[in-house]
Enzyme design. Sequence first.
Site, PDB file in Angstrom:
ATOM      1  N   TYR A  68      -5.800 -28.842 -22.985  1.00  9.64           N
ATOM      2  CA  TYR A  68      -6.031 -28.853 -21.529  1.00  9.64           C
ATOM      3  C   TYR A  68      -4.762 -29.257 -20.805  1.00  9.64           C
ATOM      4  CZ  TYR A  68      -8.322 -29.674 -17.050  1.00  9.64           C
ATOM      5  OH  TYR A  68      -8.682 -29.614 -15.734  1.00  9.64           O
ATOM      6  N   PHE A 120       2.607  -7.104   0.508  1.00 12.26           N
ATOM      7  CA  PHE A 120       1.522  -6.448  -0.227  1.00 12.26           C
ATOM      8  C   PHE A 120       0.188  -6.870   0.400  1.00 12.26           C
ATOM      9  CE2 PHE A 120      -1.542  -6.366  -3.801  1.00 12.26           C
ATOM     10  CZ  PHE A 120      -1.554  -5.003  -3.975  1.00 12.26           C
ATOM     11  N   ASP A 121      -0.888  -6.105   0.148  1.00 11.77           N
ATOM     12  CA  ASP A 121      -2.136  -6.365   0.889  1.00 11.77           C
ATOM     13  C   ASP A 121      -2.761  -7.738   0.620  1.00 11.77           C
ATOM     14  OD1 ASP A 121      -2.660  -5.293  -1.577  1.00 11.77           O
ATOM     15  OD2 ASP A 121      -4.305  -4.015  -0.962  1.00 11.77           O
ATOM     16  N   ASP A 211       8.602 -12.448  -3.519  1.00 15.39           N
ATOM     17  CA  ASP A 211       7.366 -11.994  -4.150  1.00 15.39           C
ATOM     18  C   ASP A 211       7.846 -11.119  -5.302  1.00 15.39           C
ATOM     19  OD1 ASP A 211       5.154 -10.683  -5.033  1.00 15.39           O
ATOM     20  OD2 ASP A 211       4.371 -10.167  -3.056  1.00 15.39           O
ATOM     21  N   ALA A 213       6.817  -9.793  -8.267  1.00 15.14           N
ATOM     22  CA  ALA A 213       5.966  -9.096  -9.254  1.00 15.14           C
ATOM     23  C   ALA A 213       6.765  -8.103 -10.101  1.00 15.14           C
ATOM     24  CB  ALA A 213       4.826  -8.377  -8.536  1.00 15.14           C
ATOM     25  N   LYS A 254       2.467  -7.476 -13.821  1.00 15.35           N
ATOM     26  CA  LYS A 254       3.353  -6.315 -13.772  1.00 15.35           C
ATOM     27  C   LYS A 254       4.500  -6.559 -14.764  1.00 15.35           C
ATOM     28  CE  LYS A 254       1.131  -6.134  -9.647  1.00 15.35           C
ATOM     29  NZ  LYS A 254       0.115  -7.114  -9.241  1.00 15.35           N
ATOM     30  N   HIS A 446     -10.742  -1.982   1.306  1.00 16.41           N
ATOM     31  CA  HIS A 446     -10.608  -0.770   0.495  1.00 16.41           C
ATOM     32  C   HIS A 446     -11.171  -0.919  -0.914  1.00 16.41           C
ATOM     33  CE1 HIS A 446      -7.102  -3.273  -0.073  1.00 16.41           C
ATOM     34  NE2 HIS A 446      -6.892  -2.708  -1.233  1.00 16.41           N
TER      35      HIS A 446
HETATM   36  N1  F0G Z   1       2.492  -9.020  -4.704  1.00 14.20           N
HETATM   37  C1  F0G Z   1       2.729  -7.731  -5.010  1.00 14.20           C
HETATM   38  C2  F0G Z   1       4.017  -7.099  -4.599  1.00 14.20           C
HETATM   39  C3  F0G Z   1       1.760  -6.997  -5.687  1.00 14.20           C
HETATM   40  O1  F0G Z   1       1.997  -5.719  -5.972  1.00 14.20           O
HETATM   41  C4  F0G Z   1       0.539  -7.635  -6.054  1.00 14.20           C
HETATM   42  C5  F0G Z   1      -0.505  -6.891  -6.745  1.00 14.20           C
HETATM   43  C6  F0G Z   1       0.351  -8.970  -5.719  1.00 14.20           C
HETATM   44  C7  F0G Z   1       1.353  -9.639  -5.055  1.00 14.20           C
HETATM   45  C8  F0G Z   1      -0.892  -9.706  -6.078  1.00 14.20           C
HETATM   46  O2  F0G Z   1      -0.926  -9.967  -7.429  1.00 14.20           O
HETATM   47  O3  F0G Z   1      -2.918  -8.716  -8.290  1.00 14.20           O
HETATM   48  O4  F0G Z   1      -1.820 -10.496  -9.636  1.00 14.20           O
HETATM   49  O5  F0G Z   1      -3.144 -11.087  -7.644  1.00 14.20           O
HETATM   50  N2  F0G Z   1      -0.507  -5.661  -6.853  1.00 14.20           N
HETATM   51  C9  F0G Z   1      -1.463  -4.832  -7.570  1.00 14.20           C
HETATM   52  C10 F0G Z   1      -1.213  -3.393  -7.243  1.00 14.20           C
HETATM   53  C11 F0G Z   1      -2.882  -5.230  -7.426  1.00 14.20           C
HETATM   54  O6  F0G Z   1      -2.061  -2.574  -7.620  1.00 14.20           O
HETATM   55  O7  F0G Z   1      -0.177  -3.064  -6.649  1.00 14.20           O
HETATM   56  P1  F0G Z   1      -2.277 -10.067  -8.285  1.00 14.20           P
END
Ligand code: F0G
Length: 454
Positions: A68, A120-121, A211, A213, A254, A446
Amino acid sequence: MPEPYKIKMVEPIRLIPPDERRRKLFDAHYNLFALRAEDVFIDLLTDSGTGAMSDCQWAGIMCGDEAYAGSRSYYNLESVCREIFGHRYMVPVHQGRGAENVLFSLLIKPGQMVVGNMHFDTTKAHIELKGGLPVNCVVRDAYNTSVSGLFKGNVDIDRLERLITENGPEKIAFILITVTCNSVGGQPVSMANIREVRRVAEKYNLRLFLDAARFAENAYFIKNREEGYGDKSITEIVREMFSLADGFTMSAKKDGLVNIGGLIGIKEDRELYNQVRAAMVPIEGFPTYGGLAGRDMEALARGLREVVDESYLRARIGQVEYLGGRLLSAGIPIQQPVGGHAVFVDAGKFLPHIPYDQFPGQALAIELYLEAGVRAVEIGSFLLGRDLVSGTQLKSPLELLRLTIPRRVYTNNHMDYVAEALANIRQRRDGIRGVRITEEPKVLRHFTAKLELV
Ligand code: F0G
């Protein structure tokens, strides 16, 4: 050069007949997120958590330490992160949005803006949930899919500085650069641009976060496109990128080459790190596991080492370029040049007779599934949603269909099949209808909205 790996295990996929695809889509209310994955032949919905792990990562799964607190796998991950990113502090989280949730709750005061290239969304949603205002400040060329550019993910520096001076630095919570910039086509950000943003941030005493990813894909583009980086290793470039930031959020699903996981990194601000640790406990978990199993951290530590291998990145980005090239020669409009993780079809240009509020990208996604059992995702007005105050449908500057390529999963035969399917659709595109929404939730609609054909 071919891929620097061979295949040890395979997973069958199946193309269900056309009439079944039509029925499944009807039952899913024309929202491809509502399909069962087993009814999809080639799944290009996302590159997130859909990659194939290596034998070394799977071996790491067996070695995960499930303590843990103070797990060995946590310390392995910490030491890899320090080595690759050069930031002093990190905490694991369950995925990228977990990082956003924890960090943003500490940094955003209601009414403050978060300025970046393009959020990102989920990032946009988390900024809004904390009472903040997400502002996109990407270079103009990003909105023109046929103008080729080396770094179409760059921040528009003049606009950024104007935003800060017009609103006052106290109105800005922090600056966030997304590398690569997913929402405009996985387009990279140059080192020079990150450095310029850093200069502006310092001038106004603002923090800069990444950010991150798709950090390794961004570094690969810098190596191949930016002067002075051709002889540097990917790790050297990554370290330089991260040295310009005060911290980062990362979806490790990613470029972490894992199926679940995320990170928050903090370069040197111990006080912020302590706040993050305290905020972690009730949300993500104790800071040495952060919503992950020990085995997940072990696989991530190994994935981070694998992703900075240049021969891997060459094959990875080469495959995305391959699909882009096939589509271009079939006369299909795409965001150019192709980005790191996906080919973005310009559905607005492909289906010019469908207005933005009948979602051309979604209409094309539906058609692609019917044609070939391929699942892709709309990145346009359907994803963008409504104005928070007036409730009117916003018009996205681009109506895109994202063909997102999972890492180390499909071969170029699969890419050929996808390209042929789109070429077939092109023959009958004038007859394709738009869609309208019949039911939608307020946030991130969406994923779960229901639709019907117009
Ligand atoms: N930032 C970016 C640039 C992303 O592309 C994503 C996720 C996130 C943050 C959020 O990360 O999914 O691990 O919580 N992108 C995916 C996509 C979902 O399909 O582009 P997460």
